[in-house]
Motif scaffolding. Sequence first.
Motif, PDB file in Angstrom:
ATOM      1  N   ALA A  59       0.825  -1.212   0.000  1.00 44.47           N
ATOM      2  CA  ALA A  59       0.000   0.000   0.000  1.00 44.47           C
ATOM      3  C   ALA A  59       0.858   1.260   0.000  1.00 44.47           C
ATOM      4  O   ALA A  59       0.538   2.248  -0.672  1.00 44.47           O
ATOM      5  CB  ALA A  59      -0.938  -0.004   1.203  1.00 44.47           C
ATOM      6  N   GLU A  62       2.661   2.159  -3.372  1.00 43.20           N
ATOM      7  CA  GLU A  62       1.782   2.663  -4.424  1.00 43.20           C
ATOM      8  C   GLU A  62       1.606   4.178  -4.365  1.00 43.20           C
ATOM      9  O   GLU A  62       0.984   4.761  -5.252  1.00 43.20           O
ATOM     10  CB  GLU A  62       0.419   1.977  -4.318  1.00 43.20           C
ATOM     11  CG  GLU A  62       0.455   0.491  -4.667  1.00 43.20           C
ATOM     12  CD  GLU A  62      -0.886  -0.201  -4.449  1.00 43.20           C
ATOM     13  OE1 GLU A  62      -1.797   0.433  -3.870  1.00 43.20           O
ATOM     14  OE2 GLU A  62      -1.009  -1.369  -4.856  1.00 43.20           O
ATOM     15  N   SER A 196      -5.285   8.306   1.075  1.00 45.16           N
ATOM     16  CA  SER A 196      -5.003   7.355  -0.005  1.00 45.16           C
ATOM     17  C   SER A 196      -4.371   6.083   0.542  1.00 45.16           C
ATOM     18  O   SER A 196      -4.665   4.974   0.075  1.00 45.16           O
ATOM     19  CB  SER A 196      -4.077   7.993  -1.047  1.00 45.16           C
ATOM     20  OG  SER A 196      -4.710   9.066  -1.698  1.00 45.16           O
ATOM     21  N   TYR A 197      -3.500   6.250   1.544  1.00 46.44           N
ATOM     22  CA  TYR A 197      -2.863   5.065   2.121  1.00 46.44           C
ATOM     23  C   TYR A 197      -3.901   4.152   2.786  1.00 46.44           C
ATOM     24  O   TYR A 197      -3.930   2.941   2.534  1.00 46.44           O
ATOM     25  CB  TYR A 197      -1.782   5.447   3.131  1.00 46.44           C
ATOM     26  CG  TYR A 197      -1.123   4.219   3.720  1.00 46.44           C
ATOM     27  CD1 TYR A 197      -0.184   3.510   2.987  1.00 46.44           C
ATOM     28  CD2 TYR A 197      -1.477   3.736   4.979  1.00 46.44           C
ATOM     29  CE1 TYR A 197       0.403   2.356   3.490  1.00 46.44           C
ATOM     30  CE2 TYR A 197      -0.894   2.593   5.490  1.00 46.44           C
ATOM     31  CZ  TYR A 197       0.044   1.902   4.742  1.00 46.44           C
ATOM     32  OH  TYR A 197       0.599   0.752   5.230  1.00 46.44           O
ATOM     33  N   ASN A 199      -7.058   4.008   2.214  1.00 48.10           N
ATOM     34  CA  ASN A 199      -7.914   3.447   1.161  1.00 48.10           C
ATOM     35  C   ASN A 199      -7.214   2.298   0.443  1.00 48.10           C
ATOM     36  O   ASN A 199      -7.847   1.288   0.099  1.00 48.10           O
ATOM     37  CB  ASN A 199      -8.303   4.535   0.153  1.00 48.10           C
ATOM     38  CG  ASN A 199      -9.317   5.512   0.718  1.00 48.10           C
ATOM     39  OD1 ASN A 199     -10.043   5.205   1.663  1.00 48.10           O
ATOM     40  ND2 ASN A 199      -9.371   6.704   0.140  1.00 48.10           N
ATOM     41  N   ASN A 200      -5.910   2.452   0.197  1.00 49.01           N
ATOM     42  CA  ASN A 200      -5.147   1.372  -0.432  1.00 49.01           C
ATOM     43  C   ASN A 200      -5.143   0.119   0.430  1.00 49.01           C
ATOM     44  O   ASN A 200      -5.334  -1.000  -0.065  1.00 49.01           O
ATOM     45  CB  ASN A 200      -3.705   1.814  -0.662  1.00 49.01           C
ATOM     46  CG  ASN A 200      -3.538   2.710  -1.871  1.00 49.01           C
ATOM     47  OD1 ASN A 200      -4.501   3.027  -2.558  1.00 49.01           O
ATOM     48  ND2 ASN A 200      -2.313   3.151  -2.127  1.00 49.01           N
ATOM     49  N   SER A 203      -8.574  -1.505   0.325  1.00 44.61           N
ATOM     50  CA  SER A 203      -8.796  -2.153  -0.960  1.00 44.61           C
ATOM     51  C   SER A 203      -8.004  -3.465  -1.080  1.00 44.61           C
ATOM     52  O   SER A 203      -8.524  -4.476  -1.568  1.00 44.61           O
ATOM     53  CB  SER A 203      -8.404  -1.210  -2.091  1.00 44.61           C
ATOM     54  OG  SER A 203      -8.589  -1.816  -3.352  1.00 44.61           O
ATOM     55  N   LEU A 204      -6.763  -3.463  -0.626  1.00 43.76           N
ATOM     56  CA  LEU A 204      -5.954  -4.684  -0.667  1.00 43.76           C
ATOM     57  C   LEU A 204      -6.555  -5.765   0.228  1.00 43.76           C
ATOM     58  O   LEU A 204      -6.539  -6.956  -0.120  1.00 43.76           O
ATOM     59  CB  LEU A 204      -4.521  -4.369  -0.236  1.00 43.76           C
ATOM     60  CG  LEU A 204      -3.691  -3.561  -1.228  1.00 43.76           C
ATOM     61  CD1 LEU A 204      -2.394  -3.091  -0.590  1.00 43.76           C
ATOM     62  CD2 LEU A 204      -3.383  -4.386  -2.480  1.00 43.76           C
TER      63      LEU A 204
END
Length: 209
Positions: A59, A62, A196-197, A199-200, A203-204
Amino acid sequence: MKKITFDNPHRKKHFDFFNGMNHPHFNITANVDITRFLNIQRKKKLPLTYSLVHLLATAANEIPEFKWRIRNNEIIEHDLVHPSFTVPTDETDVFSFCTVDFKSSREDFIKLAESIRIQMKSEPSMEDELGRDDYLFMSAIPWISFTSIQHAMHYHPHDSVPRISWGKFFGQDKKTMMPLAVQAHHALVDGQHMGSYFNNVQSLCDNYK
């Protein structure tokens, strides 16, 4: 590795403003739904810590800002950043750092991590490699479902390596939740990047295979 230069005047002012502070790091803690991640991890009998460290490092890699570091008041971006996480030792009741080169392949990462952890159990280390800052400092607090955390660090000079910690899992609405805390240098990482982190990571977890 490449050098980052701010062309936007306001972004440069933002950097200078926070970089001049005695304590420029900020920390956000939130709960992450790890239900699917745990189900797949248990089904495939994957080692929990290594699998989780790999997910959290994926994460971060990215997001460019999580790979930025400050050197002599200049900013560089690493191609990859690598987790340095805490592991128990045979020597005492305090931890050792275990630094593992990040691999996009989960299986390759787990294999490498296990070989290094075995060495760290009997030969614990608290030192970073001189001159390196391409780390992600990670730690587990599995005894507490914490709601905040503060990390020990040098104030002068302060470093720009993000700190990522996770706590004791707990049940909520038929889901398994994990407290996750992320600390980063505010001159490099802003709230949007933090969002964003998280959320990443979510999502993962939701798409773990």
